[in-house]
Each structure stands twice: as structure tokens, then as C-alpha cells.
Design a protein around this motif. Structure first.
Motif, PDB file in Angstrom:
ATOM      1  N   GLN A   1      58.150  57.496  37.558  1.00 14.72           N
ATOM      2  CA  GLN A   1      57.661  56.414  36.734  1.00 14.72           C
ATOM      3  C   GLN A   1      56.642  55.284  37.266  1.00 14.72           C
ATOM      4  OE1 GLN A   1      58.480  56.468  33.780  1.00 14.72           O
ATOM      5  NE2 GLN A   1      57.949  54.518  32.574  1.00 14.72           N
ATOM      6  N   VAL A   2      55.544  54.593  36.907  1.00 14.95           N
ATOM      7  CA  VAL A   2      54.926  53.856  37.510  1.00 14.95           C
ATOM      8  C   VAL A   2      54.546  52.674  36.443  1.00 14.95           C
ATOM      9  CG1 VAL A   2      52.447  53.307  38.292  1.00 14.95           C
ATOM     10  CG2 VAL A   2      53.717  55.623  38.617  1.00 14.95           C
ATOM     11  N   GLN A   3      54.650  51.460  36.900  1.00 17.72           N
ATOM     12  CA  GLN A   3      54.692  50.534  36.011  1.00 17.72           C
ATOM     13  C   GLN A   3      53.568  49.683  36.713  1.00 17.72           C
ATOM     14  OE1 GLN A   3      58.551  48.534  35.988  1.00 17.72           O
ATOM     15  NE2 GLN A   3      58.711  49.343  33.913  1.00 17.72           N
ATOM     16  N   LEU A   4      52.579  49.108  35.537  1.00 12.34           N
ATOM     17  CA  LEU A   4      51.263  48.732  36.271  1.00 12.34           C
ATOM     18  C   LEU A   4      51.161  46.982  35.379  1.00 12.34           C
ATOM     19  CD1 LEU A   4      49.024  51.754  35.298  1.00 12.34           C
ATOM     20  CD2 LEU A   4      50.107  51.136  37.657  1.00 12.34           C
ATOM     21  N   VAL A   5      50.773  46.245  36.309  1.00 12.70           N
ATOM     22  CA  VAL A   5      50.527  44.859  35.726  1.00 12.70           C
ATOM     23  C   VAL A   5      49.009  44.614  36.063  1.00 12.70           C
ATOM     24  CG1 VAL A   5      51.386  42.445  35.604  1.00 12.70           C
ATOM     25  CG2 VAL A   5      52.954  44.406  35.763  1.00 12.70           C
ATOM     26  N   GLU A   6      48.591  44.060  35.113  1.00 17.62           N
ATOM     27  CA  GLU A   6      47.039  43.634  35.332  1.00 17.62           C
ATOM     28  C   GLU A   6      47.028  42.033  35.313  1.00 17.62           C
ATOM     29  OE1 GLU A   6      46.650  47.026  32.544  1.00 17.62           O
ATOM     30  OE2 GLU A   6      47.767  45.360  32.897  1.00 17.62           O
ATOM     31  N   SER A   7      45.991  41.439  36.242  1.00 19.48           N
ATOM     32  CA  SER A   7      45.927  40.280  36.224  1.00 19.48           C
ATOM     33  C   SER A   7      44.091  39.788  36.517  1.00 19.48           C
ATOM     34  CB  SER A   7      46.715  39.548  37.061  1.00 19.48           C
ATOM     35  OG  SER A   7      46.200  40.045  38.727  1.00 19.48           O
ATOM     36  N   GLY A   8      43.988  38.709  36.357  1.00 19.23           N
ATOM     37  CA  GLY A   8      42.633  38.242  36.791  1.00 19.23           C
ATOM     38  C   GLY A   8      41.556  38.097  35.739  1.00 19.23           C
ATOM     39  N   GLY A   9      41.932  38.333  34.371  1.00 14.18           N
ATOM     40  CA  GLY A   9      41.017  38.107  33.192  1.00 14.18           C
ATOM     41  C   GLY A   9      40.956  36.534  33.170  1.00 14.18           C
ATOM     42  N   GLY A  10      39.944  36.256  32.254  1.00  9.92           N
ATOM     43  CA  GLY A  10      39.742  34.843  31.880  1.00  9.92           C
ATOM     44  C   GLY A  10      38.594  34.717  30.984  1.00  9.92           C
ATOM     45  N   LEU A  11      38.306  33.559  31.012  1.00 12.01           N
ATOM     46  CA  LEU A  11      36.828  33.077  30.295  1.00 12.01           C
ATOM     47  C   LEU A  11      35.881  32.691  31.398  1.00 12.01           C
ATOM     48  CD1 LEU A  11      35.334  32.245  27.729  1.00 12.01           C
ATOM     49  CD2 LEU A  11      36.238  29.975  28.194  1.00 12.01           C
ATOM     50  N   VAL A  12      34.633  33.616  31.312  1.00  6.35           N
ATOM     51  CA  VAL A  12      33.541  33.289  31.996  1.00  6.35           C
ATOM     52  C   VAL A  12      32.084  33.299  31.478  1.00  6.35           C
ATOM     53  CG1 VAL A  12      33.509  35.811  32.513  1.00  6.35           C
ATOM     54  CG2 VAL A  12      32.683  34.472  34.174  1.00  6.35           C
ATOM     55  N   GLN A  13      31.052  32.607  32.009  1.00 13.21           N
ATOM     56  CA  GLN A  13      30.112  32.581  31.222  1.00 13.21           C
ATOM     57  C   GLN A  13      29.288  33.780  31.622  1.00 13.21           C
ATOM     58  OE1 GLN A  13      28.258  28.768  32.611  1.00 13.21           O
ATOM     59  NE2 GLN A  13      28.750  27.910  30.701  1.00 13.21           N
ATOM     60  N   ALA A  14      28.228  34.084  30.667  1.00  7.97           N
ATOM     61  CA  ALA A  14      27.343  35.415  30.912  1.00  7.97           C
ATOM     62  C   ALA A  14      26.645  35.111  32.307  1.00  7.97           C
ATOM     63  CB  ALA A  14      26.411  35.360  30.035  1.00  7.97           C
ATOM     64  N   GLY A  15      26.819  36.342  33.104  1.00  5.15           N
ATOM     65  CA  GLY A  15      26.134  36.115  34.408  1.00  5.15           C
ATOM     66  C   GLY A  15      27.030  36.103  35.692  1.00  5.15           C
ATOM     67  N   GLY A  16      28.293  35.718  35.172  1.00  4.01           N
ATOM     68  CA  GLY A  16      29.349  35.318  36.077  1.00  4.01           C
ATOM     69  C   GLY A  16      30.039  36.396  36.650  1.00  4.01           C
ATOM     70  N   SER A  17      31.075  36.254  37.253  1.00  4.41           N
ATOM     71  CA  SER A  17      31.916  37.355  38.048  1.00  4.41           C
ATOM     72  C   SER A  17      33.310  37.121  37.709  1.00  4.41           C
ATOM     73  CB  SER A  17      31.538  37.594  39.324  1.00  4.41           C
ATOM     74  OG  SER A  17      30.208  37.711  39.445  1.00  4.41           O
ATOM     75  N   LEU A  18      34.042  38.236  37.829  1.00  5.21           N
ATOM     76  CA  LEU A  18      35.622  38.398  37.686  1.00  5.21           C
ATOM     77  C   LEU A  18      36.022  39.397  38.592  1.00  5.21           C
ATOM     78  CD1 LEU A  18      36.781  37.749  34.039  1.00  5.21           C
ATOM     79  CD2 LEU A  18      37.218  36.190  35.937  1.00  5.21           C
ATOM     80  N   ARG A  19      37.205  39.306  39.277  1.00  5.76           N
ATOM     81  CA  ARG A  19      37.760  40.160  39.797  1.00  5.76           C
ATOM     82  C   ARG A  19      39.125  40.679  39.326  1.00  5.76           C
ATOM     83  NH1 ARG A  19      39.836  41.694  46.023  1.00  5.76           N
ATOM     84  NH2 ARG A  19      41.437  40.263  45.442  1.00  5.76           N
ATOM     85  N   LEU A  20      39.353  41.685  38.801  1.00  7.76           N
ATOM     86  CA  LEU A  20      40.535  42.036  37.917  1.00  7.76           C
ATOM     87  C   LEU A  20      41.611  42.669  39.219  1.00  7.76           C
ATOM     88  CD1 LEU A  20      39.370  43.610  34.653  1.00  7.76           C
ATOM     89  CD2 LEU A  20      39.824  41.122  35.243  1.00  7.76           C
ATOM     90  N   SER A  21      42.767  42.802  39.065  1.00  9.60           N
ATOM     91  CA  SER A  21      43.772  43.197  40.011  1.00  9.60           C
ATOM     92  C   SER A  21      44.863  44.164  39.070  1.00  9.60           C
ATOM     93  CB  SER A  21      44.408  42.230  40.748  1.00  9.60           C
ATOM     94  OG  SER A  21      43.612  41.634  41.611  1.00  9.60           O
ATOM     95  N   CYS A  22      45.421  45.122  39.537  1.00 12.11           N
ATOM     96  CA  CYS A  22      46.458  45.939  38.894  1.00 12.11           C
ATOM     97  C   CYS A  22      47.334  46.310  39.988  1.00 12.11           C
ATOM     98  CB  CYS A  22      45.697  46.990  38.268  1.00 12.11           C
ATOM     99  SG  CYS A  22      47.125  48.313  37.833  1.00 12.11           S
ATOM    100  N   VAL A  23      48.436  45.856  39.858  1.00 10.64           N
ATOM    101  CA  VAL A  23      49.685  45.946  40.917  1.00 10.64           C
ATOM    102  C   VAL A  23      50.540  46.941  40.257  1.00 10.64           C
ATOM    103  CG1 VAL A  23      51.645  45.054  42.110  1.00 10.64           C
ATOM    104  CG2 VAL A  23      49.430  43.744  41.813  1.00 10.64           C
ATOM    105  N   ALA A  24      50.982  48.047  40.976  1.00 11.39           N
ATOM    106  CA  ALA A  24      51.702  49.037  40.615  1.00 11.39           C
ATOM    107  C   ALA A  24      52.953  48.912  41.078  1.00 11.39           C
ATOM    108  CB  ALA A  24      50.934  50.496  40.812  1.00 11.39           C
ATOM    109  N   SER A  25      54.048  49.436  40.579  1.00 10.14           N
ATOM    110  CA  SER A  25      55.545  49.449  41.226  1.00 10.14           C
ATOM    111  C   SER A  25      55.573  51.120  41.555  1.00 10.14           C
ATOM    112  CB  SER A  25      56.501  49.399  40.019  1.00 10.14           C
ATOM    113  OG  SER A  25      56.466  50.363  39.074  1.00 10.14           O
ATOM    114  N   GLY A  26      56.555  51.233  42.497  1.00  6.34           N
ATOM    115  CA  GLY A  26      56.747  52.668  42.842  1.00  6.34           C
ATOM    116  C   GLY A  26      56.128  53.164  43.967  1.00  6.34           C
ATOM    117  N   ARG A  27      56.605  53.907  44.957  1.00  7.18           N
ATOM    118  CA  ARG A  27      56.374  54.354  46.248  1.00  7.18           C
ATOM    119  C   ARG A  27      55.357  55.546  45.956  1.00  7.18           C
ATOM    120  NH1 ARG A  27      61.862  55.661  49.013  1.00  7.18           N
ATOM    121  NH2 ARG A  27      62.438  56.251  46.747  1.00  7.18           N
ATOM    122  N   THR A  28      55.169  55.921  44.987  1.00 14.75           N
ATOM    123  CA  THR A  28      54.101  57.227  44.847  1.00 14.75           C
ATOM    124  C   THR A  28      52.696  56.661  44.158  1.00 14.75           C
ATOM    125  OG1 THR A  28      54.871  57.290  42.415  1.00 14.75           O
ATOM    126  CG2 THR A  28      55.992  58.600  43.807  1.00 14.75           C
TER     127      THR A  28
END
Length: 125
Positions: A1-28
Motif C-alpha cells: 500500500q502506498v499513500q500519496l499526499v500532494e502539496s505546493g498548489g496555489g494561485l499564480v499569475q500567468a507566466g509564473g512558476s510553481l513546484r508541486l511535491s508529492c510525499v509517499a508513505s511506505g518503504r517501497t
């Protein structure tokens, strides 16, 4: 079983940048290929990018190629999506997903067994 949690989204102006992250549980985690997908209101979910378990192979959707980079840090159980030059049409919920080692189609957006809840990205003018 793998659980995934995303973060890093939000409101940004056109032309801007974002970095999304996804943290996974589990040793696999390090044995799974990982992907990013997005779904805009009223549209079907679409494949954005994928990365192999080692990070040595990456695949990108044509409509975002050149503007995004997928990467992973297996020591941190985390996969990232760097998005630059964002456009209004990039507004969507972005989700990460994990494909097991026996999946042969992860690079084309299929074969993913585990999904996160998603993080909202809103691009404004």
C-alpha cells in the motif's frame, strides 16, 4: 500500500512558476514509477509527466513539454513537478500517482494503482 499526499498548489499569475511535491508513505516508494496528472473542471483527467523508479527516465505530455520538469528524491520519498511559464489553461487539480514495478505502461499514463487527493493550481491573468 502506498499513500500519496500532494502539496505546493496555489494561485499564480500567468507566466509564473510553481513546484508541486508529492510525499509517499511506505518503504517501497523507490520501486514505483511515479506520475503527475491533472483534471480541469468539466474535463477528463490527463497525463502530465512520469518518472521511472530510479529517476533515469522521464516522460512528458506534449502540451507541457519544455515548461515542466519531473524529479524525485527517493531518500525523501518525494516526487516533484516544477512548472514554469504557467498559462490560464494550466488551471486544474494536479494529482500524483504510483505505478507498481510490473506496470509496463506508466510512461504513457496507464498502470497506476495509487493516487493522491490532488492539489489545486489556479493560474490567473
Amino acid at each position: 500500500q502506498v499513500q500519496l499526499v500532494e502539496s505546493g498548489g496555489g494561485l499564480v499569475q500567468a507566466g509564473g512558476s510553481l513546484r508541486l511535491s508529492c510525499v509517499a508513505s511506505g518503504r517501497t516508494f523507490r520501486s514505483y514509477a511515479m506520475g503527475w496528472f491533472r483534471q480541469a473542471p468539466g474535463k477528463e483527467r490527463e497525463f502530465v509527466a512520469a518518472i521511472s523508479w530510479s529517476g533515469s527516465m522521464q516522460y512528458y505530455a506534449e502540451f507541457m513539454k519544455g515548461r515542466i520538469t519531473i524529479s524525485r528524491d527517493n531518500a525523501k520519498n518525494t516526487v516533484y513537478l516544477q512548472m514554469n511559464s504557467l498559462k490560464l489553461d494550466d488551471t486544474a487539480v494536479y494529482s500524483c500517482a504510483a505505478a507498481p514495478p510490473w506496470s509496463s505502461s506508466w510512461g504513457t499514463g496507464s498502470g497506476y494503482d495509487y493516487w493522491g487527493q490532488g492539489t489545486q493550481v489556479t493560474v490567473s491573468s
